[in-house]
Design an enzyme around this catalytic site. Structure first.
Site, PDB file in Angstrom:
ATOM      1  N   CYS A   1     -30.423  -8.734  31.711  1.00 24.90           N
ATOM      2  CA  CYS A   1     -29.525  -9.416  30.781  1.00 24.90           C
ATOM      3  C   CYS A   1     -29.376  -8.510  29.561  1.00 24.90           C
ATOM      4  CB  CYS A   1     -30.062 -10.777  30.367  1.00 24.90           C
ATOM      5  SG  CYS A   1     -29.006 -11.640  29.171  1.00 24.90           S
TER       6      CYS A   1
ATOM      7  N   CYS B   1     -23.406 -23.535  13.717  1.00 23.88           N
ATOM      8  CA  CYS B   1     -23.120 -22.690  14.875  1.00 23.88           C
ATOM      9  C   CYS B   1     -22.024 -23.308  15.739  1.00 23.88           C
ATOM     10  CB  CYS B   1     -24.386 -22.462  15.707  1.00 23.88           C
ATOM     11  SG  CYS B   1     -25.114 -23.967  16.363  1.00 23.88           S
TER      12      CYS B   1
ATOM     13  N   ASP C   1     -28.492 -26.872   7.708  1.00 27.59           N
ATOM     14  CA  ASP C   1     -28.256 -26.054   8.904  1.00 27.59           C
ATOM     15  C   ASP C   1     -28.541 -26.929  10.118  1.00 27.59           C
ATOM     16  OD1 ASP C   1     -27.985 -24.131  10.820  1.00 27.59           O
ATOM     17  OD2 ASP C   1     -29.650 -22.886  10.162  1.00 27.59           O
TER      18      ASP C   1
ATOM     19  N   CYS D   1     -22.097  -6.381  31.771  1.00 27.28           N
ATOM     20  CA  CYS D   1     -22.994  -7.152  32.629  1.00 27.28           C
ATOM     21  C   CYS D   1     -22.355  -7.394  34.001  1.00 27.28           C
ATOM     22  CB  CYS D   1     -23.331  -8.489  31.973  1.00 27.28           C
ATOM     23  SG  CYS D   1     -24.439  -9.520  32.960  1.00 27.28           S
TER      24      CYS D   1
ATOM     25  N   GLU E   1     -37.743 -31.273   7.632  1.00 28.28           N
ATOM     26  CA  GLU E   1     -37.709 -30.918   9.048  1.00 28.28           C
ATOM     27  C   GLU E   1     -38.405 -32.019   9.852  1.00 28.28           C
ATOM     28  OE1 GLU E   1     -37.360 -29.659  12.711  1.00 28.28           O
ATOM     29  OE2 GLU E   1     -36.303 -28.672  11.057  1.00 28.28           O
TER      30      GLU E   1
ATOM     31  N   CYS F   1     -22.337 -15.311  28.574  1.00 29.83           N
ATOM     32  CA  CYS F   1     -21.453 -14.493  27.743  1.00 29.83           C
ATOM     33  C   CYS F   1     -20.003 -14.668  28.184  1.00 29.83           C
ATOM     34  CB  CYS F   1     -21.842 -13.019  27.831  1.00 29.83           C
ATOM     35  SG  CYS F   1     -23.495 -12.664  27.175  1.00 29.83           S
TER      36      CYS F   1
ATOM     37  N   TYR G   1     -32.862 -29.839   7.723  1.00 31.49           N
ATOM     38  CA  TYR G   1     -32.998 -29.118   8.998  1.00 31.49           C
ATOM     39  C   TYR G   1     -33.625 -27.734   8.742  1.00 31.49           C
ATOM     40  CZ  TYR G   1     -29.232 -32.529   9.793  1.00 31.49           C
ATOM     41  OH  TYR G   1     -28.452 -33.675   9.818  1.00 31.49           O
TER      42      TYR G   1
END
Length: 455
Positions: A171, A423, A396, A84, A349, A93, A328
């Site tokens: 991108c 994450c 999650d 990129c 949720e 990134c 979640y």
């Protein structure tokens, strides 16, 4: 330079040039070097472990500094040229300069370091991070802030840690259909002179343009986020712009307006209305089909998400779990996988749009009688379900991890098995440490690369 037994303030100055050895990287993909007898921490964006770099002190705080690289004196053998042209400017990134094999090694190391340093957990280490099926053109969503520039309104991405827009015309990690929208969207903004939101003043109209698509599709949904109170019809001054957008969007996916007047960095508000099309994305993930809306959470790497969800389901199979609580749940993509072979799944949720699609997706996949969707916060759910019996809990959470209410609630429900998907290595380690201190033992850690080229 003398480095021992000298205070950092006496040694380091803003703008000073140093040559340092890079020891490792942090969770943001920045190299880490240590300086002087006090082992003062220097973060070095763009550096890789084992490299020797020469750089200038760009930030100097009490507990850390930031070194801006001027030259790589000794490069890692796996350093490559980023694909990129905006690498190092755009905040998206952080590890494009590393070969993909090295990226996987770095991500396993980042997770291992978080478990040890944040969680105090050393009995289990992750194996090699599991590669993504695609490392380019995999992201099914992009959120473009809109800003007023010298030559008119523009979209792009923020420079890391700032609200300074970096204009881009491509991108390489976006699905092709999304990346191809960047130039015409930029041109349309200039042509129409649409009123742009100013986050410093809290005034203006167009805040974000969000584009979403199904994996491999040539069609996209375009969401215009407006700084105006919810209404059945957008303001007249934006209608010409919205109708021009319709030529770029998929006929079914369409154009959607989302209303968000809240200050801060939250992209979406609570109400959306379709201007054209259905206002939903229809996606296939593994053997399942599901739909989700413009503001619903859905994993951005669909093919790798299928691998992750399959692994979670396999753990439930091996444990013989029949009654499962899922927190979640989003729109139910993971729910579809874990529901197979169970007697009952309670899926929780809180986001109203996602809860609606959760119910719809369970019904369309023939799981209406097996899955019980619950529209409430995870905090309320664990309190309401205290004393109920579950063989496993699957969760999650967002990047911030679980609240103490949720973690404490889990220790009252006391399922034999907890599967925690995260994450964010730091909050995962923090929450795992709490659970380990309250009767649980961490048995296995697996890393999946959901975001190739990023940290």
């Amino acid at each position: 330079m003398k480095q021992n037994n000298v205070g950092v303030d006496e040694m380091l100055k803003y703008g000073q040039v140093l040559e340092v050895d890079i020891e490792t990287v942090n969770s943001r993909g920045q190299g880490i070097a240590r300086f002087g007898g006090e082992r003062f921490v220097l973060f070095v964006p763009g550096a890789l472990p084992g490299e020797v770099v020469r750089g200038r002190v760009a930030v100097l705080k009490k507990s850390y500094g930031v070194l801006q690289v001027e030259s790589i004196e000794e490069a890692h053998e796996a350093r490559i040229t980023p694909a990129c042209p905006w690498f190092g400017m755009c905040g998206g990134c952080a590890v494009q300069h590393a070969s993909y094999e090295l990226q996987l090694e770095l991500k396993s190391s980042i997770l291992d370091q978080a478990l040890k340093r944040v969680g105090g957990i050393s009995n289990v280490s992750p194996e090699r991070c599991e590669a993504s099926p695609a490392i380019w053109t995999y992201r099914n969503k992009a959120s473009f802030p809109v800003a007023a520039m010298d030559n008119g309104a523009a979209i792009g991405f923020y420079r890391e840690g700032t609200h300074n827009l970096v204009m881009v015309d491509q991108c390489p990690v976006l699905e092709t259909s999304l990346g191809e929208l960047i130039p015409p969207l930029t041109e349309l903004l200039k042509e129409t002179g649409v009123e742009v939101y100013d986050p410093r003043k809290g005034s203006g109209l167009l805040r974000h343009i969000v584009v979403r698509t199904r994996s491999g599709s040539a069609k996209a949904m375009i969401v215009a986020v407006l700084n105006t109170p919810p209404a059945d019809r957008p303001p007249d001054r934006i209608m010409a712009f919205l109708h021009s957008l319709a030529d770029m969007a998929g006929e079914n996916e369409g154009i959607v307006v989302n209303y968000n007047t809240s200050p801060g960095n939250t992209i979406f508000g609570g109400r959306s209305i379709p201007i054209t099309g259905t206002g939903l994305i229809s996606e296939s993930i593994g053997p399942f089909s599901l739909s989700y809306g413009p503001t619903s959470f859905f994993q951005v790497n669909t093919r790798q998400a299928a691998e992750l969800f399959r692994a979670a389901s396999q753990h439930l199979d091996m444990a013989g779990s029949s009654r499962v609580l899922e927190l979640y749940s989003g729109t139910g993509a993971l729910t579809l996988y874990i529901a197979r072979g169970r007697q009952r799944v309670v899926a929780v949720e809180e986001w109203p749009e996602s809860t609606d699609f959760l119910r719809r997706n369970m019904e369309e996949n023939g799981l209406r009688g097996l899955v019980d969707p619950v529209g409430m916060t995870a905090e309320r759910a664990v309190k309401a379900l205290s004393g109920k019996s579950f063989d496993a809990v699957v969760l999650d959470p967002p990047r911030k991890g679980c609240s103490m209410e949720v973690l404490s609630g889990l220790t009252k429900i006391l399922p034999p098995l907890i599967i925690y998907i995260s994450c964010n290595p730091a909050t995962l380690a923090r929450d795992a440490s709490f659970l380990c201190a309250n009767g649980y033992r961490l048995r296995e850690v697996r890393a999946f690369d959901m975001f190739p080229q990023t940290s």
